[in-house]
Write a protein that holds these residues in place. Structure first.
Motif, PDB file in Angstrom:
ATOM      1  N   MET A 161       0.808  -1.224   0.000  1.00 48.15           N
ATOM      2  CA  MET A 161       0.000   0.000   0.000  1.00 48.15           C
ATOM      3  C   MET A 161       0.836   1.267   0.000  1.00 48.15           C
ATOM      4  SD  MET A 161      -3.249  -0.974   0.045  1.00 48.15           S
ATOM      5  CE  MET A 161      -4.065   0.538   0.544  1.00 48.15           C
ATOM      6  N   ALA A 162       2.199   1.161   0.010  1.00 49.47           N
ATOM      7  CA  ALA A 162       3.029   2.363   0.115  1.00 49.47           C
ATOM      8  C   ALA A 162       3.463   2.919  -1.234  1.00 49.47           C
ATOM      9  CB  ALA A 162       4.263   2.074   0.965  1.00 49.47           C
ATOM     10  N   ALA A 163       3.263   2.187  -2.320  1.00 49.45           N
ATOM     11  CA  ALA A 163       3.693   2.675  -3.629  1.00 49.45           C
ATOM     12  C   ALA A 163       2.800   3.827  -4.095  1.00 49.45           C
ATOM     13  CB  ALA A 163       3.660   1.553  -4.659  1.00 49.45           C
ATOM     14  N   VAL A 164       3.400   4.771  -4.834  1.00 51.52           N
ATOM     15  CA  VAL A 164       2.625   5.846  -5.451  1.00 51.52           C
ATOM     16  C   VAL A 164       2.412   5.521  -6.919  1.00 51.52           C
ATOM     17  CG1 VAL A 164       3.488   7.559  -3.820  1.00 51.52           C
ATOM     18  CG2 VAL A 164       4.677   7.236  -5.997  1.00 51.52           C
ATOM     19  N   GLY A 165       1.457   6.201  -7.538  1.00 48.06           N
ATOM     20  CA  GLY A 165       1.103   5.905  -8.912  1.00 48.06           C
ATOM     21  C   GLY A 165       1.436   7.032  -9.874  1.00 48.06           C
ATOM     22  N   TYR A 166       0.840   6.950 -11.035  1.00 50.62           N
ATOM     23  CA  TYR A 166       1.074   7.914 -12.106  1.00 50.62           C
ATOM     24  C   TYR A 166       0.746   9.333 -11.640  1.00 50.62           C
ATOM     25  CZ  TYR A 166       0.377  10.344 -16.548  1.00 50.62           C
ATOM     26  OH  TYR A 166       0.441  11.247 -17.576  1.00 50.62           O
ATOM     27  N   GLY A 167       1.663  10.258 -11.903  1.00 53.57           N
ATOM     28  CA  GLY A 167       1.421  11.665 -11.615  1.00 53.57           C
ATOM     29  C   GLY A 167       1.745  12.101 -10.207  1.00 53.57           C
ATOM     30  N   ALA A 228       7.393   3.935  -7.173  1.00 52.99           N
ATOM     31  CA  ALA A 228       6.291   4.312  -8.064  1.00 52.99           C
ATOM     32  C   ALA A 228       5.986   3.153  -9.005  1.00 52.99           C
ATOM     33  CB  ALA A 228       6.652   5.556  -8.868  1.00 52.99           C
ATOM     34  N   LEU A 229       4.709   2.866  -9.195  1.00 55.84           N
ATOM     35  CA  LEU A 229       4.267   1.801 -10.099  1.00 55.84           C
ATOM     36  C   LEU A 229       3.130   2.317 -10.959  1.00 55.84           C
ATOM     37  CD1 LEU A 229       4.086  -1.231  -7.610  1.00 55.84           C
ATOM     38  CD2 LEU A 229       5.884  -0.778  -9.289  1.00 55.84           C
ATOM     39  N   GLY A 230       3.038   1.813 -12.204  1.00 50.07           N
ATOM     40  CA  GLY A 230       1.900   2.187 -13.033  1.00 50.07           C
ATOM     41  C   GLY A 230       2.259   2.360 -14.499  1.00 50.07           C
ATOM     42  N   PRO A 231       1.406   2.986 -15.290  1.00 45.64           N
ATOM     43  CA  PRO A 231       0.102   3.499 -14.857  1.00 45.64           C
ATOM     44  C   PRO A 231      -0.938   2.396 -14.615  1.00 45.64           C
ATOM     45  CG  PRO A 231       0.360   3.819 -17.209  1.00 45.64           C
ATOM     46  CD  PRO A 231       1.683   3.297 -16.704  1.00 45.64           C
ATOM     47  N   PHE A 232      -0.792   1.268 -15.361  1.00 41.57           N
ATOM     48  CA  PHE A 232      -1.738   0.159 -15.240  1.00 41.57           C
ATOM     49  C   PHE A 232      -0.976  -1.155 -15.218  1.00 41.57           C
ATOM     50  CE2 PHE A 232      -3.733   3.430 -17.983  1.00 41.57           C
ATOM     51  CZ  PHE A 232      -4.702   3.877 -17.100  1.00 41.57           C
ATOM     52  N   ILE A 233      -1.661  -2.207 -14.824  1.00 42.76           N
ATOM     53  CA  ILE A 233      -1.171  -3.570 -15.031  1.00 42.76           C
ATOM     54  C   ILE A 233      -1.708  -4.048 -16.372  1.00 42.76           C
ATOM     55  CG2 ILE A 233      -1.325  -5.961 -14.254  1.00 42.76           C
ATOM     56  CD1 ILE A 233      -1.661  -4.842 -11.392  1.00 42.76           C
ATOM     57  N   GLY A 318      12.120  18.716  -8.251  1.00 40.19           N
ATOM     58  CA  GLY A 318      11.420  19.268  -9.404  1.00 40.19           C
ATOM     59  C   GLY A 318      11.658  18.502 -10.684  1.00 40.19           C
ATOM     60  N   ASP A 319      12.593  17.536 -10.683  1.00 40.61           N
ATOM     61  CA  ASP A 319      12.801  16.698 -11.862  1.00 40.61           C
ATOM     62  C   ASP A 319      11.506  15.988 -12.244  1.00 40.61           C
ATOM     63  OD1 ASP A 319      15.459  17.282 -12.178  1.00 40.61           O
ATOM     64  OD2 ASP A 319      16.212  15.388 -11.340  1.00 40.61           O
ATOM     65  N   LEU A 320      11.236  15.941 -13.537  1.00 42.04           N
ATOM     66  CA  LEU A 320      10.111  15.168 -14.052  1.00 42.04           C
ATOM     67  C   LEU A 320      10.681  13.900 -14.666  1.00 42.04           C
ATOM     68  CD1 LEU A 320       6.997  15.374 -14.400  1.00 42.04           C
ATOM     69  CD2 LEU A 320       7.443  16.114 -16.752  1.00 42.04           C
ATOM     70  N   THR A 332       4.861   8.573 -15.104  1.00 39.86           N
ATOM     71  CA  THR A 332       5.467   9.892 -14.915  1.00 39.86           C
ATOM     72  C   THR A 332       5.308  10.342 -13.471  1.00 39.86           C
ATOM     73  OG1 THR A 332       5.047  10.534 -17.213  1.00 39.86           O
ATOM     74  CG2 THR A 332       5.436  12.301 -15.639  1.00 39.86           C
ATOM     75  N   ASN A 333       6.410  10.810 -12.884  1.00 41.08           N
ATOM     76  CA  ASN A 333       6.397  11.310 -11.504  1.00 41.08           C
ATOM     77  C   ASN A 333       7.337  12.489 -11.372  1.00 41.08           C
ATOM     78  OD1 ASN A 333       6.288   8.032 -11.287  1.00 41.08           O
ATOM     79  ND2 ASN A 333       4.880   8.990  -9.853  1.00 41.08           N
ATOM     80  N   LYS A 334       7.072  13.362 -10.422  1.00 38.06           N
ATOM     81  CA  LYS A 334       7.940  14.506 -10.140  1.00 38.06           C
ATOM     82  C   LYS A 334       8.686  14.258  -8.829  1.00 38.06           C
ATOM     83  CE  LYS A 334       6.912  18.645 -11.431  1.00 38.06           C
ATOM     84  NZ  LYS A 334       6.352  20.007 -11.612  1.00 38.06           N
ATOM     85  N   VAL A 335       9.974  14.602  -8.819  1.00 37.99           N
ATOM     86  CA  VAL A 335      10.833  14.328  -7.674  1.00 37.99           C
ATOM     87  C   VAL A 335      10.671  15.406  -6.606  1.00 37.99           C
ATOM     88  CG1 VAL A 335      13.243  14.113  -6.918  1.00 37.99           C
ATOM     89  CG2 VAL A 335      12.513  13.077  -9.088  1.00 37.99           C
ATOM     90  N   ALA A 336      10.584  14.956  -5.364  1.00 39.24           N
ATOM     91  CA  ALA A 336      10.540  15.859  -4.214  1.00 39.24           C
ATOM     92  C   ALA A 336      11.283  15.192  -3.064  1.00 39.24           C
ATOM     93  CB  ALA A 336       9.093  16.160  -3.817  1.00 39.24           C
ATOM     94  N   HIS A 337      11.551  15.917  -2.007  1.00 44.63           N
ATOM     95  CA  HIS A 337      12.137  15.304  -0.820  1.00 44.63           C
ATOM     96  C   HIS A 337      11.064  14.482  -0.108  1.00 44.63           C
ATOM     97  CE1 HIS A 337      15.586  18.436  -0.686  1.00 44.63           C
ATOM     98  NE2 HIS A 337      15.985  17.317  -1.259  1.00 44.63           N
ATOM     99  N   CYS A 338      11.463  13.319   0.384  1.00 41.98           N
ATOM    100  CA  CYS A 338      10.472  12.395   0.933  1.00 41.98           C
ATOM    101  C   CYS A 338       9.791  12.938   2.187  1.00 41.98           C
ATOM    102  CB  CYS A 338      11.102  11.035   1.194  1.00 41.98           C
ATOM    103  SG  CYS A 338      12.466  11.042   2.361  1.00 41.98           S
ATOM    104  N   ASP A 339      10.406  13.924   2.862  1.00 43.00           N
ATOM    105  CA  ASP A 339       9.743  14.513   4.018  1.00 43.00           C
ATOM    106  C   ASP A 339       8.809  15.658   3.634  1.00 43.00           C
ATOM    107  OD1 ASP A 339      11.771  16.204   3.224  1.00 43.00           O
ATOM    108  OD2 ASP A 339      12.476  16.668   5.251  1.00 43.00           O
TER     109      ASP A 339
END
Length: 362
Positions: A161-167, A228-233, A318-320, A332-339
């Protein structure tokens, strides 16, 4: 046959398992409340294709509400599955996480190893002979052990449940100065060990932290929003099979706020261990009753300097990051600090309570 998860508004709001069809997106949750239920079914593709479901709109209507396409599955990853990644892990280790020493170490290791590691089958007599030679020269390493030895490196990338998805934003630690994306094909595996489909994944790696010690792998890999996983299976059927996975090519592009652009690719045909071997090793002494998502590793290890006179690539906030494969789409994901990314609060207990409140548990 594409399936995924969408956050649906309502009272109460919550995640729904959906099928992507030519005439729209259909909610299957009344039949399969979790993606684990769908992927553990005897025929996931037939179930997804033949369940009528509730149409909730066109794909463009829900694209902003996509979640990681897995839920209860264990989130696992295989490391050092390509010769290039093996060499880069050795460089991290010998450079002690210092990117300034990476090029010097790279040259030193090439002269010490003196063999085409990509041509060596892990666990083979040739691999054992190389191991003895390197041990005699004091050049053996935990990374060589899993790179050419009989046992693969399989680790837990993140809790279920900890993975993030598209965007969504993807996280790096603010105290890491040398890190990179890892574009990977991710196998979707049932509780019985059957590979039922695949998706794309980003197994973010903090090279400086892992390079200080292999025992820091957990800190280097498992941070808030670092998976990050996605966008679909894409489920297996007549148009997509395990052989398509074996031949998959994954392209990556990073576009930074500093106008920096990085491109790279990974070719699964060059992997040192077959996907079925990785799954068998992951399940050799453990059961996963909800199945697993297993990231297969990457050929991509960026060394291009980010700045003139710099020492190599590292992420900038801010990296895409866009990961693409023709038969699996684009993640596709944008980079940020995990905190600074949204905290992870919707875990397994929250999912169960949510499904119960929506009348979807039986």
């Amino acid at each position: 046959m594409l399936v995924g998860r969408v956050w649906r508004a309502g009272k109460p709001a919550g995640p729904s398992v959906v099928a992507i069809r030519s005439d729209g997106v259909f909610d299957l949750s009344a039949t399969v409340p979790t993606m684990a239920d769908l992927c553990n079914a005897p025929d996931p593709t037939g179930l997804a294709r033949n369940t009528p479901g509730e149409r909730i709109g066109a794909l463009q209507d829900v694209i902003g509400d996509l979640l990681a396409p897995v839920d209860l599955q264990a989130l696992k990853a295989a490391g050092v599955t390509f010769a290039v990644s093996l060499l880069e892990r050795l460089i991290e280790e010998h450079a002690k996480g210092d990117p300034a020493r990476a090029e010097q170490v790279r040259g030193e290791l090439n002269s010490i190893i003196g063999a085409d590691v990509s041509a060596i089958k892990p666990g083979s007599p040739e691999a054992e002979a190389l191991k003895k030679t390197l041990m005699a020269r004091g050049a053996w390493s935990p990374y060589l052990e899993v790179g050419i030895g009989p046992y693969a490196e399989i680790f837990t990338k993140a809790p279920p449940m900890a993975a993030v998805g598209y965007g969504a934003e993807i996280g790096i630690r603010p105290d890491s100065d040398w890190n990179n994306p890892e574009p990977e094909v991710t196998l979707i595996v049932s509780a019985k060990g059957r590979i039922v489909g695949a998706t794309l994944g980003n197994d973010v790696n903090l090279r400086d932290i892992e390079g200080r010690s292999a025992l820091l792998l957990g800190i280097a890999k498992d941070n808030n929003a670092s998976c990050a996983l996605g966008p679909f299976i894409r489920l297996f059927d007549a148009t997509f099979s395990l052989d398509d996975v074996r031949r998959a090519k994954v392209d990556l592009e990073v576009t930074g706020p500093d106008q920096f652009r990085l491109r790279g690719s990974s070719d699964l045909s060059k992997i040192s261990r077959d996907p079925t071997d990785l799954v068998a090793q992951a399940m050799s002494a453990h059961q996963y009753p909800d199945g697993m998502a297993l990231m297969t590793g990457t050929l991509f290890a960026p060394t291009e300097p980010r700045k003139p006179g710099g020492t190599g690539f590292t992420h900038m906030v801010g990296d895409l990051v866009s990961i693409r494969s023709p038969k699996l789409g684009t993640l596709t994901n944008k980079v940020a600090h995990c905190d600074r990314v949204p905290p992870w609060t919707f875990g397994t207990g929250a999912l169960m309570r949510n499904l119960a409140a929506r009348g979807l548990l039986r």
